[in-house]
Design a protein around this motif. Structure first.
Motif, PDB file in Angstrom:
ATOM      1  N   GLU A 483       0.830  -1.207   0.000  1.00 23.37           N
ATOM      2  CA  GLU A 483       0.000   0.000   0.000  1.00 23.37           C
ATOM      3  C   GLU A 483       0.866   1.259   0.000  1.00 23.37           C
ATOM      4  N   THR A 484       1.959   1.214   0.744  1.00 29.14           N
ATOM      5  CA  THR A 484       2.837   2.384   0.824  1.00 29.14           C
ATOM      6  C   THR A 484       3.538   2.653  -0.506  1.00 29.14           C
ATOM      7  N   VAL A 485       3.998   1.592  -1.162  1.00 24.18           N
ATOM      8  CA  VAL A 485       4.626   1.771  -2.477  1.00 24.18           C
ATOM      9  C   VAL A 485       3.597   2.298  -3.477  1.00 24.18           C
ATOM     10  N   LEU A 486       2.362   1.818  -3.374  1.00 21.58           N
ATOM     11  CA  LEU A 486       1.305   2.320  -4.254  1.00 21.58           C
ATOM     12  C   LEU A 486       1.054   3.808  -4.004  1.00 21.58           C
ATOM     13  N   GLU A 487       1.204   4.248  -2.755  1.00 22.38           N
ATOM     14  CA  GLU A 487       1.071   5.669  -2.448  1.00 22.38           C
ATOM     15  C   GLU A 487       2.103   6.489  -3.218  1.00 22.38           C
ATOM     16  N   ILE A 488       3.301   5.924  -3.382  1.00 23.54           N
ATOM     17  CA  ILE A 488       4.317   6.620  -4.175  1.00 23.54           C
ATOM     18  C   ILE A 488       3.822   6.784  -5.609  1.00 23.54           C
ATOM     19  N   GLY A 489       3.236   5.711  -6.155  1.00 23.34           N
ATOM     20  CA  GLY A 489       2.675   5.785  -7.501  1.00 23.34           C
ATOM     21  C   GLY A 489       1.548   6.796  -7.600  1.00 23.34           C
ATOM     22  N   ASN A 490       0.695   6.828  -6.592  1.00 27.94           N
ATOM     23  CA  ASN A 490      -0.402   7.810  -6.577  1.00 27.94           C
ATOM     24  C   ASN A 490       0.145   9.236  -6.537  1.00 27.94           C
ATOM     25  N   ALA A 491       1.191   9.437  -5.735  1.00 30.12           N
ATOM     26  CA  ALA A 491       1.799  10.764  -5.645  1.00 30.12           C
ATOM     27  C   ALA A 491       2.402  11.166  -6.986  1.00 30.12           C
ATOM     28  N   GLY A 492       3.009  10.210  -7.680  1.00 33.03           N
ATOM     29  CA  GLY A 492       3.581  10.496  -8.998  1.00 33.03           C
ATOM     30  C   GLY A 492       2.517  10.873 -10.014  1.00 33.03           C
ATOM     31  N   ASN A 493       1.396  10.156  -9.992  1.00 25.91           N
ATOM     32  CA  ASN A 493       0.306  10.477 -10.915  1.00 25.91           C
ATOM     33  C   ASN A 493      -0.288  11.847 -10.623  1.00 25.91           C
ATOM     34  N   LEU A 494      -0.446  12.165  -9.341  1.00 25.61           N
ATOM     35  CA  LEU A 494      -0.979  13.472  -8.969  1.00 25.61           C
ATOM     36  C   LEU A 494      -0.034  14.584  -9.419  1.00 25.61           C
ATOM     37  N   GLU A 513      11.999  23.632 -20.206  1.00 20.44           N
ATOM     38  CA  GLU A 513      12.991  23.109 -19.257  1.00 20.44           C
ATOM     39  C   GLU A 513      12.308  22.553 -18.007  1.00 20.44           C
ATOM     40  N   THR A 514      11.280  23.243 -17.539  1.00 16.88           N
ATOM     41  CA  THR A 514      10.537  22.763 -16.367  1.00 16.88           C
ATOM     42  C   THR A 514       9.883  21.426 -16.660  1.00 16.88           C
ATOM     43  N   ALA A 515       9.289  21.305 -17.841  1.00 15.66           N
ATOM     44  CA  ALA A 515       8.628  20.055 -18.218  1.00 15.66           C
ATOM     45  C   ALA A 515       9.641  18.919 -18.313  1.00 15.66           C
ATOM     46  N   ALA A 516      10.813  19.208 -18.865  1.00 15.58           N
ATOM     47  CA  ALA A 516      11.847  18.177 -18.976  1.00 15.58           C
ATOM     48  C   ALA A 516      12.294  17.705 -17.591  1.00 15.58           C
ATOM     49  N   LYS A 517      12.408  18.654 -16.643  1.00 17.92           N
ATOM     50  CA  LYS A 517      12.756  18.289 -15.268  1.00 17.92           C
ATOM     51  C   LYS A 517      11.659  17.449 -14.636  1.00 17.92           C
ATOM     52  N   ASP A 518      10.419  17.796 -14.914  1.00 23.16           N
ATOM     53  CA  ASP A 518       9.292  17.050 -14.339  1.00 23.16           C
ATOM     54  C   ASP A 518       9.317  15.587 -14.774  1.00 23.16           C
ATOM     55  N   LEU A 519       9.662  15.370 -16.029  1.00 20.74           N
ATOM     56  CA  LEU A 519       9.735  13.984 -16.514  1.00 20.74           C
ATOM     57  C   LEU A 519      10.845  13.213 -15.801  1.00 20.74           C
ATOM     58  N   VAL A 520      11.972  13.868 -15.560  1.00 19.23           N
ATOM     59  CA  VAL A 520      13.068  13.230 -14.830  1.00 19.23           C
ATOM     60  C   VAL A 520      12.611  12.872 -13.415  1.00 19.23           C
ATOM     61  N   ILE A 521      11.876  13.779 -12.791  1.00 17.15           N
ATOM     62  CA  ILE A 521      11.384  13.546 -11.424  1.00 17.15           C
ATOM     63  C   ILE A 521      10.441  12.342 -11.393  1.00 17.15           C
ATOM     64  N   ILE A 522       9.559  12.257 -12.369  1.00 15.45           N
ATOM     65  CA  ILE A 522       8.619  11.132 -12.426  1.00 15.45           C
ATOM     66  C   ILE A 522       9.368   9.823 -12.680  1.00 15.45           C
ATOM     67  N   LEU A 523      10.330   9.836 -13.572  1.00 19.20           N
ATOM     68  CA  LEU A 523      11.065   8.616 -13.889  1.00 19.20           C
ATOM     69  C   LEU A 523      11.940   8.173 -12.715  1.00 19.20           C
ATOM     70  N   GLU A 524      12.476   9.137 -11.963  1.00 20.94           N
ATOM     71  CA  GLU A 524      13.215   8.784 -10.742  1.00 20.94           C
ATOM     72  C   GLU A 524      12.262   8.143  -9.725  1.00 20.94           C
ATOM     73  N   THR A 525      11.068   8.656  -9.660  1.00 22.13           N
ATOM     74  CA  THR A 525      10.042   8.055  -8.789  1.00 22.13           C
ATOM     75  C   THR A 525       9.758   6.630  -9.218  1.00 22.13           C
ATOM     76  N   MET A 526       9.671   6.404 -10.524  1.00 26.82           N
ATOM     77  CA  MET A 526       9.437   5.050 -11.022  1.00 26.82           C
ATOM     78  C   MET A 526      10.611   4.128 -10.725  1.00 26.82           C
ATOM     79  N   ARG A 527      11.814   4.666 -10.784  1.00 29.41           N
ATOM     80  CA  ARG A 527      12.993   3.860 -10.453  1.00 29.41           C
ATOM     81  C   ARG A 527      12.917   3.381  -9.000  1.00 29.41           C
ATOM     82  N   ILE A 528      12.537   4.265  -8.135  1.00 25.79           N
ATOM     83  CA  ILE A 528      12.436   3.928  -6.712  1.00 25.79           C
ATOM     84  C   ILE A 528      11.294   2.929  -6.474  1.00 25.79           C
ATOM     85  N   ILE A 529      10.189   3.113  -7.180  1.00 24.31           N
ATOM     86  CA  ILE A 529       9.078   2.167  -7.072  1.00 24.31           C
ATOM     87  C   ILE A 529       9.525   0.775  -7.487  1.00 24.31           C
TER      88      ILE A 529
END
Length: 615
Positions: A483-494, A513-529
């Motif tokens: 459930e906690t790992v899924l919360e990470i996914g929910n936070a990424g989607n939000l 540039e902001t959008a490109a950074k946002d994608l990196v942030i999401i993909l780092e989140t996916m790496r951790i998931i």
């Protein structure tokens, strides 16, 4: 009521003979005991050797991390040795999936893990099942044992040791253990008459049976038997067991199982039979070839004999020095008494340290009903894996069943949960992020993930949730970890919905540039998931990691420390976006799609899942 001939006074003499108390009695008292007892069978005398045993850790059940006080880099865990009277079922699969998740997590902590499973292959039920199938017991055991290995492969079970109780090295360990307990004066011979459950391989107290003397577990009548057997002096260890549980309340988990065990001990322990005169398929008693060792006095030693290497000399001491004591015995609650009462007393008698923890989980039901062939509602694990894949099966049972409690399977809920969590929350987030990266950044990361997330609220949330998941895993709270790992996914989607990088890319310059950074942030989140979920869904996690540009070798080398934010670097090229987990189509969806594409065509209504390649 079951009656054990010349039993309770014998137990008293054994207890007294192992303490200085007997010597304090005056001659008249000692003579009284001798004159009051007449033995129909030879009673083996107690030796003066004192059994030494470890009472495990002193951790309290309320500790933050239930294994934090164990120390050392080794973690040995076991499933039950599964009885081969029938092919594997979902109950045994559930235990093993849970054990595998725990083993994988401990490996992420860089512990030296020894994950033991195997098959219990002796006893009356095995011989009966073999005869029914027209095969020898040995042939029957080979077939069913192989079925377990095949299922564990299908379920991505990463066991280190698979022990069979018909293995010669196991037999050698059992005989040595038996001889050690005998030398300690804890084995004697006597008559036993009582009600016997063939399925449990156990004599039952009449007060515990249902109408018509039916076993409450198997709902079949017990049969009255009278045998001349060897017994283990369990009652001698009542006070020691009480002391172990008093000093180490974490020895039995969950805590409400501890209450059950304490109740059994408090009500008074009875010596139990450790041999059978009427069963040929088993290990012969060392000092009496006409009897075979009772299944539990045999099978429990598999946790020790499994530690031996194939080319090692099969001895009890060698096995013990190879990893004992076990960190965790993972079992179903129906065999809790054997593991939390019988087994510790046996080990005490042999002078061997106790396991650190016995965890008894609950039962599985289907659509709210107990599963059984007579009800026609059995749940076949092989069928589930073939239809939905191992990750879906593993995730559902570990996420939906609070570990320790009973849990229920419903196909409708299975499909709903898997689609929502794995296909949508996790799979879709990765897919659409990689799609945007390819379209706007040539699948290449613009900045380091650590730089991209400086002062970012999502990074802080992910870091907090990762630590929360670690604690849940450590405490065997597998459902809460999911459930906690899924919360990470929910936070990424939000986050991606709020940031809307698809809009920012269109604005150009700073917004780009902001959008490109946002994608990196999401993909780092996916790496951790992918790392945090890998104990539960190893195949899915590998597919995520691979799409982030890593190799399978790199995935296999990860540790929990890699969940620290900052793994993705500028210039890393991501792989082609492909669905990592396709939605499961239920019967209605499949029928609708079929009708839309080809009128009159028929499509199977059985739910099925597409593989990532098919998708």
């Amino acid at each position: 009521m079951a009656c054990r001939v010349q039993h309770s006074i014998q137990n008293s003499i054994y207890f007294l003979s192992s303490t200085p108390l007997l010597n304090s009695f005056n001659p008249t008292t000692r003579s009284y005991f001798k004159n009051q007892i007449s033995f129909s069978k030879k009673l083996f005398s107690s030796s003066s050797r004192t059994a030494l045993y470890c009472t495990c850790s002193s951790s309290k059940s309320g500790n933050k991390d239930i294994f934090s006080s164990n120390g050392g880099d080794e973690f040995v865990l076991t499933t039950p040795l599964y009885y081969v009277n029938a092919p594997p079922h979902m109950g045994s699969a559930y235990t093993t999936i849970a054990a595998d998740a725990i083993a994988r997590f401990q490996r992420l902590l860089e512990k030296k893990v020894i994950f033991i499973t195997g098959t219990d292959e002796h006893g009356e039920k095995i011989a009966t099942a073999a005869a029914t199938n027209g095969s020898s017991p040995s042939e029957h055991c080979d077939v069913v044992s192989q079925a377990y290995k095949a299922l564990w492969k299908d379920l991505d079970i990463s066991y280190d040791k698979f022990i069979r109780t018909t293995d010669p090295k196991h037999e050698a360990v059992v005989k040595e253990f038996y001889s050690r307990v005998l030398a300690n004066g804890d084995i004697y011979r006597a008559d036993y008459e009582g009600l016997y459950c063939v399925n449990c391989e156990e004599y039952k107290d009449e007060k515990d049976l249902l109408d018509n003397n039916c076993c409450p577990t198997h709902l079949k009548p017990c049969v009255r038997r009278k045998e001349d057997n060897y017994f283990f002096a369990l009652s001698k260890y009542q006070q020691q067991l009480e002391e172990v549980l008093r000093q180490n309340p974490g020895f039995v988990q969950p805590s409400y199982r501890l209450n059950e065990v304490q109740g059994w001990i408090k009500s008074g322990l009875k010596d139990f039979s450790i041999s059978r005169a009427s069963v040929d398929w088993g290990i012969a008693v060392p000092n009496d070839s006409k009897q075979t060792i009772y299944v539990w006095f045999d099978a429990l030693l598999g946790y020790v004999s499994a530690l031996l290497e194939d080319n090692e000399l099969a001895s009890l001491e060698t096995a013990i020095s190879s990893g004992w004591p076990a960190s965790l015995h993972l079992i179903g609650k129906d065999i809790l008494r054997f593991h939390a009462v019988y087994w510790p007393a046996m080990l005490m008698s042999a002078g061997i340290g106790l396991p650190k923890m016995v965890f008894g989980h609950g039962f599985l039901t289907k659509d709210g009903m107990k599963m059984g062939k007579s009800l026609g509602n059995t749940l076949e694990p092989t069928d589930l894996v073939q239809r939905f894949g191992p990750d879906a099966v593993r995730y559902f049972f570990l996420r939906e069943v609070e570990f320790g409690n009973d849990g229920d399977y419903s196909e409708e809920r299975f499909i709903r949960i898997i689609n929502a969590h794995l296909a949508n929350t996790i799979g879709n987030l990765l897919n659409r992020t990689l799609g945007l990266l390819k379209k706007n950044c040539q699948s290449t990361l613009a900045v380091d993930s650590y730089v991209a997330a400086e002062g970012n609220k999502l990074k802080a949330a992910v870091e907090k949730l990762v630590e929360k998941a670690r604690v849940h895993y450590q405490n065997l709270e597998l459902s809460a970890a999911c459930e906690t790992v899924l919360e990470i996914g929910n936070a990424g989607n939000l986050y991606i919905d709020e940031q809307a990088p698809w809009t920012l890319f269109k604005q150009g310059e700073a917004a780009f540039e902001t959008a490109a950074k946002d994608l990196v942030i999401i993909l780092e989140t996916m790496r951790i998931i992918s790392i945090a979920l890998s104990p539960i869904t190893p195949g899915l996690s590998l597919r995520i990691y691979s799409q982030l540009g890593y190799t399978e070798e790199q995935f296999n080398a990860i540790s929990w420390s890699d969940t620290k934010w900052g793994g993705l670097k500028a210039g890393q090229v991501m792989a082609q976006a492909m669905p990592i987990f396709a939605r499961i189509e239920d019967g209605t969806e499949a029928e609708t799609k079929s009708a839309e594409t080809k009128k009159g065509s028929k499509k199977e209504k059985t739910p099925k899942s597409k593989s990532p390649v098919e998708a």
